[in-house]
Design a protein around this motif. Structure first.
Motif, short mmCIF file in Angstrom:
data_model
loop_
_atom_site.label_atom_id
_atom_site.label_comp_id
_atom_site.label_asym_id
_atom_site.label_seq_id
_atom_site.Cartn_x
_atom_site.Cartn_y
_atom_site.Cartn_z
N ILE A 116 -9.13 -4.64 -0.66
CA ILE A 116 -9.25 -5.00 -2.08
C ILE A 116 -7.86 -5.19 -2.70
CG2 ILE A 116 -10.00 -4.15 -4.36
CD1 ILE A 116 -12.35 -2.80 -2.88
N GLU B 211 -12.58 5.69 -1.50
CA GLU B 211 -12.11 4.33 -1.18
C GLU B 211 -10.85 4.37 -0.30
OE1 GLU B 211 -13.23 1.27 -2.20
OE2 GLU B 211 -14.78 1.83 -3.63
N ARG C 46 -11.94 5.89 3.25
CA ARG C 46 -12.67 4.92 4.10
C ARG C 46 -11.86 3.64 4.32
NH1 ARG C 46 -18.13 4.43 0.72
NH2 ARG C 46 -16.49 3.94 -0.77
N ARG C 47 -10.73 3.56 3.65
CA ARG C 47 -9.81 2.41 3.75
C ARG C 47 -10.40 1.11 3.21
NH1 ARG C 47 -9.81 4.40 8.87
NH2 ARG C 47 -10.55 2.42 9.69
N THR C 48 -11.49 1.21 2.43
CA THR C 48 -12.04 0.00 1.80
C THR C 48 -11.07 -0.55 0.76
OG1 THR C 48 -13.30 1.57 0.48
CG2 THR C 48 -14.53 0.35 2.13
N ILE C 49 -10.21 0.33 0.26
CA ILE C 49 -9.25 -0.09 -0.77
C ILE C 49 -8.20 -1.07 -0.21
CG2 ILE C 49 -7.64 1.85 -0.43
CD1 ILE C 49 -7.36 1.96 -3.50
N TYR C 50 -7.90 -0.97 1.09
CA TYR C 50 -6.84 -1.81 1.68
C TYR C 50 -7.13 -3.30 1.46
CZ TYR C 50 -5.18 2.28 4.34
OH TYR C 50 -4.69 3.49 4.72
N TYR D 76 -15.33 -10.41 -2.15
CA TYR D 76 -13.89 -10.70 -1.93
C TYR D 76 -13.51 -12.06 -2.51
CZ TYR D 76 -13.38 -6.61 1.04
OH TYR D 76 -13.32 -5.32 1.49
N LYS E 180 -13.51 0.78 -11.10
CA LYS E 180 -14.26 1.93 -10.59
C LYS E 180 -14.76 2.80 -11.74
CE LYS E 180 -14.80 2.77 -6.84
NZ LYS E 180 -15.89 2.26 -5.96
N LEU F 145 0.83 -1.21 0.00
CA LEU F 145 0.00 0.00 0.00
C LEU F 145 0.86 1.26 0.00
CD1 LEU F 145 -2.66 -1.19 2.60
CD2 LEU F 145 -3.00 -0.93 0.14
N TYR G 153 -13.19 -1.28 7.55
CA TYR G 153 -14.43 -0.65 7.14
C TYR G 153 -14.82 -1.28 5.80
CZ TYR G 153 -17.80 3.03 6.07
OH TYR G 153 -18.96 3.71 5.78
N LEU H 132 -12.91 -11.55 -6.18
CA LEU H 132 -11.61 -10.88 -6.42
C LEU H 132 -10.45 -11.85 -6.22
CD1 LEU H 132 -11.99 -7.41 -4.62
CD2 LEU H 132 -12.33 -7.95 -7.02
N PHE I 163 -5.41 -10.44 4.58
CA PHE I 163 -5.06 -9.22 5.33
C PHE I 163 -6.27 -8.64 6.03
CE2 PHE I 163 -4.46 -4.41 4.84
CZ PHE I 163 -3.79 -4.27 6.03
#
Lengths: 333, 259
Positions: B90, B81, B84-88, A114, B104, A68, A100, A117, A94
């Motif tokens: 994903i 994203e 809100r940390r929803t990307i983490y 998920y 997106k 990240l 959230y 994905l 993870f």
């Protein structure tokens, strides 16, 4: 439940080499270094505790591992793949800190999302979704929108999504956060179950109790530097591996003999005898004491040292920080 | 090994699902349909060419509200994203940042196209109600509104990939306004005697999207013939421009720290 043990020559699943991370707060502002050459390795099949106070760099390290954020220098690999690649991620799970999720979805819908994905398809997807909802104890709320979930329930969804594709390595950032004692026990049981299945677990936490209970090896990070690293038993040192036993109906001279025989510290307080003995000799000492007619009032493992080491590490970190600040403040001439 | 499509599609459909559960979109859609209906009232105030006024106002409403929806949702598309940390969770799956971005983008594009279809149905219904003529010109105009929306969504996705919704809105609206003026800017520059002005005007015309190339409203309403080539080239241009923007967005997004 039998737990596979790890040995020093077990394969290194996660390897972090001299990671440095600088953050620039804004244009023209001086960069702030949050990781100062962090290095460690996680071996196959172990539960690795990454411990540190708030702001120590635990989450930043985990974000580097998840790709990240990019390290300023140094490198990290998971399953022998560079963390900036994506292919190996079908083998890792993870759970971020305070996860959230899309509030308009239900637990079932988000887990299906998920699973897609992660390439889990067809019947296998339905089976995994169902099994994981039951595993994390959300069967009663599976069709309710996540916007109605409590923090603890979202944490459980987070655990489920991390395991949806049956990964080999699981990274958990503060997995007990927001959970009540029952919830914490449930998550501990899940982590131990993962270990028994041969999976490797990396866990960020600042709750030392959890570390003592389930981790095989531990690293303490303070202000972006690793202060201690090693197997938990080695880590806890001798004092931490002693147990306190309180006995009654034991003659003082017999207590003295037991103390000499088992190299234990013995203290008579009124009618009771307090004994402090190494973990490996608890059984033999108890058998001898019981044979001599003693009654066992209590037995408690002495686990104070991890906290002591942790606090010392934090103190050392602060002192080092203070002295380097003083050095920086010294005139250049 | 998974293919990209099987990762992009769930992200796209999830984005559509998120968008259609957004109440404000329904408000905007309601206003758009009301405006199309309201055009009948405006037309009744005129003694001449009432049907053309209805269709003119109707098409303008569709363009305006579609772009409004695209910008409104697009500016927070990626930023939301990350915030809100929803990307983490994903990106911890085997999903590349480019696939996430494309998912997106596609999701928002499908949403605005769906809304465009609903507005087009309202437009056709009102036109038939007042007996106004409809021909293929309107279909071509509507198609190019769809292509223009694709470019706007790509612009919003680009800015959303590295900046805040407020700045993304500012930049996207700016590009939208300049995109409709780029031909005029080019003509003004060519009329100048200063070579530097000419060069700058040419450069701006090349870099900025030529959004007027997607505007066939006047031809459609006035019954001017529209060639297939004109529509085809405009669509191709919009498609290529959007791809270029997405490549740039992906390049920037790949290098970004997701703190």
């Amino acid at each position: 439940m039998s737990h596979p043990t790890t040995t020093d020559d077990s394969r290194e699943i996660v390897r972090v080499d001299a990671i440095v991370k600088d953050f620039r707060p804004g244009l023209g502002l001086r960069a702030k270094r949050v990781l100062h050459g962090v290095s460690f390795a996680v071996r196959e099949g172990e539960i690795y505790g990454f411990v540190g106070p708030n702001g120590a760099g635990k989450t930043t390290t985990l974000k580097v591992l998840m790709g990240l954020i990019r390290p300023t220098s140094g490198n990290a690999t998971i399953l022998d793949c560079d963390v900036t690649e994506t292919g190996f991620r079908e083998h890792i799970g993870f759970l971020p800190e305070n996860p959230y999720f899309y509030p308009f979805l239900t637990a079932e819908e988000i887990l299906r999302f998920y699973a897609r994905l992660s390439g889990v398809g067809g019947r296998d997807r339905d089976r995994r979704v169902h099994a994981l909802i039951e595993l994390v104890g959300l069967g009663h709320a599976r069709r309710e929108r996540l916007s109605t979930y409590s923090k603890g329930m979202l944490q459980r969804v987070g655990i489920a999504q991390a395991l949806i594709h049956d990964p080999k390595v699981v990274f958990l950032d503060e997995p007990m956060s927001g959970l009540d004692p029952i919830g914490r026990k449930d998550i501990r049981d899940i982590i131990l179950r993962l270990k028994s299945e041969g999976k490797t677990v990396f866990m960020n936490t600042h709750i030392l109790n959890d570390v003592e209970m389930i981790c095989d090896r531990v690293a303490i990070i303070v202000k972006g530097r690793i202060r201690h690293e090693g197997p938990i038993r080695e880590f806890l040192n001798e004092e931490a591996m002693r147990s306190d036993i309180v006995l009654a109906h034991l003659a003082p001279e017999v207590a003295e003999q037991l103390g000499a025989k088992f190299s234990a510290r013995v203290q008579t307080v009124g009618e009771q005898v307090e004994v402090q003995v190494m973990d490996g000799q608890v059984r033999d000492l108890l058998e001898s004491a019981l044979a001599a007619g003693a009654e066992v009032l209590s037995l408690s493992p002495n686990r104070i040292s991890l906290e002591k080491i942790f606090l010392e590490a934090v103190e050392q970190g602060e002192q080092a920080d203070g002295s380097s600040a003083a050095e920086r403040g010294a005139p250049a001439c | 090994m998974l293919n990209s499509g099987s990762r992009i599609w769930p992200i796209a459909t999830n984005t559509v699902r998120e968008a259609i559960r957004h109440r404000l979109l329904y408000t905007l859609l309601f206003f758009a349909v009301t405006m199309i209906g309201f055009s009948v009232l405006i037309a009744s105030l005129s003694y001449v060419e009432g049907e053309r006024i209805i269709q003119d106002v109707g098409l303008a409403s569709i363009r305006l509200f579609s772009v409004g929806i695209a910008i409104f949702v697009g500016i927070g598309l990626i930023h939301g994203e990350v915030e809100r940390r929803t990307i983490y969770t994903i990106l911890a799956k085997p999903v590349t940042r480019s696939e996430f971005l494309l998912g997106k983008f596609l999701g928002l594009l499908l949403t605005v196209w769906l809304q465009l279809c609903l507005m087009a149905i309202a437009f056709v219904a009102v036109s038939m109600l007042v007996g106004a003529g409809l021909d293929l010109g309107y279909a071509a105009a509507m198609l190019l509104v769809g292509v223009e929306l694709m470019v706007i969504v790509a612009v919003a996705t680009l800015f959303s990939s590295f900046t805040t919704p407020m700045l993304a809105a500012f930049f996207t609206l700016g590009i939208y306004a300049l995109g409709h003026l780029s031909r005029d800017l080019y003509s003004l520059g060519q009329a100048s005697d200063a070579p530097a002005v000419k060069q700058v005007a040419t450069l701006l015309y090349r870099v900025l999207p030529d959004l007027e190339s997607f505007n066939l409203s006047i031809q459609a309403v006035h019954g001017v013939a529209i060639s297939g080539a004109e529509v085809g080239w405009a669509a191709l241009y919009g498609f290529a421009y959007s791809i270029a923007l997405l490549i740039l967005a992906s390049f920037i997004f790949h290098r970004r720290d997701l703190e």
